[in-house]
Design a protein around this motif. Structure first.
Motif, PDB file in Angstrom:
ATOM      1  N   ARG A 184       0.902  -1.173  -0.049  1.00 42.65           N
ATOM      2  CA  ARG A 184      -0.074   0.005   0.048  1.00 42.65           C
ATOM      3  C   ARG A 184       1.078   1.290   0.218  1.00 42.65           C
ATOM      4  N   VAL A 185       0.423   2.185  -0.634  1.00 42.24           N
ATOM      5  CA  VAL A 185       1.113   3.558  -0.621  1.00 42.24           C
ATOM      6  C   VAL A 185      -0.027   4.693  -0.951  1.00 42.24           C
ATOM      7  N   GLY A 186       0.351   5.731  -0.223  1.00 41.64           N
ATOM      8  CA  GLY A 186      -0.665   6.744  -0.341  1.00 41.64           C
ATOM      9  C   GLY A 186       0.117   8.063   0.037  1.00 41.64           C
ATOM     10  N   PHE A 187      -0.455   8.981  -0.596  1.00 44.53           N
ATOM     11  CA  PHE A 187       0.297  10.519  -0.135  1.00 44.53           C
ATOM     12  C   PHE A 187      -0.993  11.561  -0.207  1.00 44.53           C
ATOM     13  N   THR A 188      -0.916  12.610   0.397  1.00 43.65           N
ATOM     14  CA  THR A 188      -1.740  13.571   0.700  1.00 43.65           C
ATOM     15  C   THR A 188      -0.595  14.872   0.433  1.00 43.65           C
ATOM     16  N   GLY A 189      -1.325  16.166   0.077  1.00 41.21           N
ATOM     17  CA  GLY A 189      -0.525  17.233   0.254  1.00 41.21           C
ATOM     18  C   GLY A 189      -1.193  18.014  -0.810  1.00 41.21           C
ATOM     19  N   ARG A 190      -0.256  19.304  -1.007  1.00 40.90           N
ATOM     20  CA  ARG A 190      -0.650  20.348  -2.069  1.00 40.90           C
ATOM     21  C   ARG A 190       0.704  20.843  -2.739  1.00 40.90           C
ATOM     22  N   GLY A 191       0.470  21.231  -3.857  1.00 43.16           N
ATOM     23  CA  GLY A 191       1.614  21.966  -4.415  1.00 43.16           C
ATOM     24  C   GLY A 191       1.399  22.265  -6.047  1.00 43.16           C
ATOM     25  N   CYS A 192       2.556  22.301  -6.634  1.00 40.43           N
ATOM     26  CA  CYS A 192       2.312  22.674  -7.818  1.00 40.43           C
ATOM     27  C   CYS A 192       1.815  21.354  -8.947  1.00 40.43           C
ATOM     28  N   ALA A 193       1.700  21.711 -10.016  1.00 37.28           N
ATOM     29  CA  ALA A 193       1.455  20.361 -10.770  1.00 37.28           C
ATOM     30  C   ALA A 193       2.655  19.362 -11.087  1.00 37.28           C
ATOM     31  N   ILE A 194       3.850  19.999 -11.206  1.00 36.93           N
ATOM     32  CA  ILE A 194       4.881  19.085 -11.198  1.00 36.93           C
ATOM     33  C   ILE A 194       5.154  18.104  -9.915  1.00 36.93           C
ATOM     34  N   SER A 195       4.958  18.816  -8.783  1.00 43.49           N
ATOM     35  CA  SER A 195       5.310  18.156  -7.370  1.00 43.49           C
ATOM     36  C   SER A 195       4.178  17.045  -7.172  1.00 43.49           C
ATOM     37  N   LEU A 196       2.928  17.462  -7.570  1.00 48.50           N
ATOM     38  CA  LEU A 196       1.610  16.411  -7.428  1.00 48.50           C
ATOM     39  C   LEU A 196       1.601  15.213  -8.475  1.00 48.50           C
ATOM     40  N   ALA A 197       2.238  15.897  -9.543  1.00 50.53           N
ATOM     41  CA  ALA A 197       2.131  14.869 -10.640  1.00 50.53           C
ATOM     42  C   ALA A 197       3.087  13.570 -10.422  1.00 50.53           C
ATOM     43  N   SER A 198       4.254  14.270  -9.882  1.00 56.58           N
ATOM     44  CA  SER A 198       5.643  13.596  -9.723  1.00 56.58           C
ATOM     45  C   SER A 198       5.303  12.433  -8.468  1.00 56.58           C
ATOM     46  N   ALA A 199       4.375  12.668  -7.474  1.00 57.35           N
ATOM     47  CA  ALA A 199       3.988  11.942  -6.459  1.00 57.35           C
ATOM     48  C   ALA A 199       3.024  10.981  -6.981  1.00 57.35           C
ATOM     49  N   SER A 200       2.195  11.179  -7.941  1.00 59.36           N
ATOM     50  CA  SER A 200       1.371  10.459  -8.505  1.00 59.36           C
ATOM     51  C   SER A 200       2.036   9.189  -9.161  1.00 59.36           C
ATOM     52  N   LEU A 201       2.790   9.515 -10.223  1.00 58.94           N
ATOM     53  CA  LEU A 201       3.723   8.827 -10.857  1.00 58.94           C
ATOM     54  C   LEU A 201       4.597   7.816 -10.249  1.00 58.94           C
ATOM     55  N   LEU A 202       5.272   8.515  -9.153  1.00 56.15           N
ATOM     56  CA  LEU A 202       6.065   7.579  -8.191  1.00 56.15           C
ATOM     57  C   LEU A 202       5.380   6.581  -7.381  1.00 56.15           C
ATOM     58  N   THR A 203       4.177   6.882  -6.959  1.00 59.83           N
ATOM     59  CA  THR A 203       3.297   6.079  -6.150  1.00 59.83           C
ATOM     60  C   THR A 203       2.821   4.863  -7.118  1.00 59.83           C
TER      61      THR A 203
END
Length: 147
Positions: free
Chosen positions: A53-72
């Motif tokens: 299982r992996v999850g993330f929460t947070g807020r930020g620019c498009a690059i940082s959130l897209a990066s987290a989504s792709l990484l997970t």
């Protein structure tokens, strides 16, 4: 081609994968980029040597959130040896767009937070980012090529 990748990044930003809190995480780390205000919390759920299982929460620019989504997406369900071997350069390749040196910190926030979460699992201090130095060089070369 750049438009396709920009749409891809925006889609991960608008509808990030694995966004949310997981129950009983094995590790939970908050990472931030104070220069632009990006902030994420990454949670890992490990069982029998696999990142189940992996999850993330947070807020930020498009690059940082897209990066987290792709990484997970990339690390979920993988053996921990594969997760530990995931490099910053691998994340840049997943992003598939030109990242300027100024935006590299945004793009790498999720990777840096993953390194810290892995260190928490090991009971050690923060882990150094696994990179061969090419991530920064790639970003600089791409920025020069665009100029």
């Amino acid at each position: 081609m750049d438009d396709l990748y920009r749409d891809y990044i925006l889609e991960h930003y608008r509808r990030p994968h694995n966004f949310g809190v997981i129950e009983d995480p094995s590790a939970s780390i908050e990472g931030s980029n104070p220069l632009c205000g990006d902030r994420i919390t990454l949670q890992l759920g490990v069982r029998h040597g696999v990142l189940e299982r992996v999850g993330f929460t947070g807020r930020g620019c498009a690059i940082s959130l897209a990066s987290a989504s792709l990484l997970t997406d990339e690390i979920k369900g993988k053996p921990m040896t594969d997760v530990e071997a995931f490099r910053a350069d691998d994340l840049l390749d997943l992003l598939g767009i030109e990242i300027s040196p100024a935006r590299l910190k945004c793009a790498m926030l999720s990777h840096e937070t993953l390194r810290e979460a892995l260190a928490e699992l090991d009971g050690a201090g923060p882990a150094p980012a696994k990179t061969d130095g090419k991530a920064e060089a790639k970003a600089e070369a791409r920025a020069e090529a665009q100029a």
